[in-house]
Design an enzyme around this catalytic site. Sequence first.
Site, PDB file in Angstrom:
ATOM      1  N   PHE A 238      14.476 -42.061 -10.783  1.00  0.00           N
ATOM      2  CA  PHE A 238      14.486 -40.668 -10.304  1.00  0.00           C
ATOM      3  C   PHE A 238      13.285 -39.891 -10.853  1.00  0.00           C
ATOM      4  CE2 PHE A 238      16.420 -36.510 -11.912  1.00  0.00           C
ATOM      5  CZ  PHE A 238      15.907 -35.760 -10.861  1.00  0.00           C
TER       6      PHE A 238
ATOM      7  N   TYR B   7      23.045 -45.929 -25.435  1.00  0.00           N
ATOM      8  CA  TYR B   7      21.932 -45.092 -24.954  1.00  0.00           C
ATOM      9  C   TYR B   7      21.341 -44.273 -26.097  1.00  0.00           C
ATOM     10  CZ  TYR B   7      19.423 -41.864 -21.833  1.00  0.00           C
ATOM     11  OH  TYR B   7      18.463 -41.122 -21.184  1.00  0.00           O
TER      12      TYR B   7
ATOM     13  N   LYS C 170      17.575 -44.905 -27.748  1.00  0.00           N
ATOM     14  CA  LYS C 170      16.500 -43.915 -27.681  1.00  0.00           C
ATOM     15  C   LYS C 170      16.082 -43.467 -29.080  1.00  0.00           C
ATOM     16  CE  LYS C 170      15.913 -43.205 -23.166  1.00  0.00           C
ATOM     17  NZ  LYS C 170      14.631 -43.436 -22.471  1.00  0.00           N
TER      18      LYS C 170
ATOM     19  N   THR D  41      18.289 -33.223 -16.061  1.00  0.00           N
ATOM     20  CA  THR D  41      17.288 -32.965 -15.021  1.00  0.00           C
ATOM     21  C   THR D  41      17.904 -33.336 -13.672  1.00  0.00           C
ATOM     22  OG1 THR D  41      15.568 -33.458 -16.619  1.00  0.00           O
ATOM     23  CG2 THR D  41      14.918 -33.555 -14.308  1.00  0.00           C
TER      24      THR D  41
ATOM     25  N   ARG E 263      26.497 -38.969 -12.290  1.00  0.00           N
ATOM     26  CA  ARG E 263      26.159 -37.729 -12.992  1.00  0.00           C
ATOM     27  C   ARG E 263      26.701 -36.529 -12.235  1.00  0.00           C
ATOM     28  NH1 ARG E 263      20.171 -38.860 -15.390  1.00  0.00           N
ATOM     29  NH2 ARG E 263      19.897 -39.955 -13.431  1.00  0.00           N
TER      30      ARG E 263
HETATM   31  N1  UDP Z   1      31.027 -34.242 -15.302  1.00  0.00           N
HETATM   32  C1  UDP Z   1      32.101 -33.724 -14.576  1.00  0.00           C
HETATM   33  N2  UDP Z   1      32.413 -34.327 -13.386  1.00  0.00           N
HETATM   34  C2  UDP Z   1      31.719 -35.388 -12.875  1.00  0.00           C
HETATM   35  C3  UDP Z   1      30.631 -35.892 -13.622  1.00  0.00           C
HETATM   36  C4  UDP Z   1      30.322 -35.295 -14.831  1.00  0.00           C
HETATM   37  O1  UDP Z   1      32.760 -32.757 -14.995  1.00  0.00           O
HETATM   38  O2  UDP Z   1      32.076 -35.875 -11.782  1.00  0.00           O
HETATM   39  C5  UDP Z   1      30.686 -33.594 -16.576  1.00  0.00           C
HETATM   40  C6  UDP Z   1      30.517 -34.556 -17.751  1.00  0.00           C
HETATM   41  O3  UDP Z   1      31.765 -34.803 -18.371  1.00  0.00           O
HETATM   42  C7  UDP Z   1      29.563 -33.808 -18.635  1.00  0.00           C
HETATM   43  C8  UDP Z   1      28.690 -33.025 -17.657  1.00  0.00           C
HETATM   44  O4  UDP Z   1      29.418 -32.994 -16.430  1.00  0.00           O
HETATM   45  O5  UDP Z   1      30.239 -32.899 -19.471  1.00  0.00           O
HETATM   46  C9  UDP Z   1      27.331 -33.663 -17.410  1.00  0.00           C
HETATM   47  O6  UDP Z   1      27.553 -35.007 -17.143  1.00  0.00           O
HETATM   48  P1  UDP Z   1      26.414 -36.011 -16.679  1.00  0.00           P
HETATM   49  O7  UDP Z   1      27.068 -37.339 -16.480  1.00  0.00           O
HETATM   50  O8  UDP Z   1      25.670 -35.432 -15.535  1.00  0.00           O
HETATM   51  O9  UDP Z   1      25.377 -36.079 -17.869  1.00  0.00           O
HETATM   52  P2  UDP Z   1      25.443 -35.963 -19.457  1.00  0.00           P
HETATM   53  O10 UDP Z   1      24.892 -34.619 -19.742  1.00  0.00           O
HETATM   54  O11 UDP Z   1      26.866 -36.086 -19.935  1.00  0.00           O
HETATM   55  O12 UDP Z   1      24.590 -37.076 -19.932  1.00  0.00           O
END
Ligand code: UDP
Length: 313
Positions: free
Chosen positions: A13, A147, A151, A177, A188
């Site tokens: 991405f 992860y 990193k 992002t 995500r």
């Molecule tokens: N999240 C959510 N519903 C979804 C996917 C993610 O509520 O279908 C929440 C997740 O629990 C987190 C936030 O959204 O608190 C961001 O999640 P993401 O997987 O995008 O990235 P992260 O910041 O956790 O790496």
Amino acid sequence: MGLRIVLSGAAGFIGSHMSDRLLAEGHTVVALDNLITGSLKNIAHLESHARFQFIHHDVTQPAPVESPVDAVVHMASPASPKDYLEHPIETLDVGSLGTRQLLELARAHNATFLLTSTSESYGDPLVHPQVETYWGNVNPVGPRSCYDESKRFAEALTMAFHRKHGLRTNIARIFNTYGPRMKLDDGRVVPAFLDQALRGEAMTLFGDGTQTRSFCFVSDMVDGLYRLMQSDERYPVNLGNPRELTIKQFAEEIRRLTGTKSPLVYRPLPTDDPKQRQPDISKARRLLGWEPRVELEDGLRQTIEYFSALHRS
Ligand code: UDP
């Protein structure tokens, strides 16, 4: 004059947008990707570009790249929680063995090296907003550790190459992002909510939706990365958008912009899901003269357009 730049994760991405930016700046891009989470579709428009070369390659192995190499930009890694939970060993390998291989490549060619690290280096942070001098609160054996620790190790290895060999290195800590070319099914929150909203299906909030994130549009992110790779700063620099929202507010914003009638439903919070995240970008502002420019609404509209087109095709 244009540089010859090796870019790992170029079919991902952010990597594919970085490819676009580097080419637009007049550079030559040698793009490496093993395509476990990246997609050739993201770089299909570059296939016949005279200054773009794609090599299907796993960066944990020595890179088949000839001289000259002026810069190495290491962006390869599974990056969504769903992807790295599915590929934990590959994630640890690309951050450790992959980073080592690419640092060696940079050293052999006297090239600069940019590592794209992550806000996950801070784990579930106890300092808010997160500033680069904070050492973090990472569970070293939890499901996300593949992860986070990968990193963090990559950052340590990068600093070691700088200290031991004088390599000209930079480290970006990338915060959440979003934008076109995110994978629809990468789990995500941005693709998940947009997919659900555009289908009119229930939007799945994990936990009670009070956890926070701060979302940066991809063109802003790439601009920060491009500035950072030209700087002399060796210590990590946060790149992200400081505008912080709860996940519930974010869901409401998507409901408003898509006009969907999707209901919100609540699901269990994943283990070690950070409760709050917001970058302190004072350092990037000061050193790089950088800050995000794209408003959430504008960025989301572009992203909605991208996912709507995917749905139509
Ligand atoms: N999240 C959510 N519903 C979804 C996917 C993610 O509520 O279908 C929440 C997740 O629990 C987190 C936030 O959204 O608190 C961001 O999640 P993401 O997987 O995008 O990235 P992260 O910041 O956790 O790496």
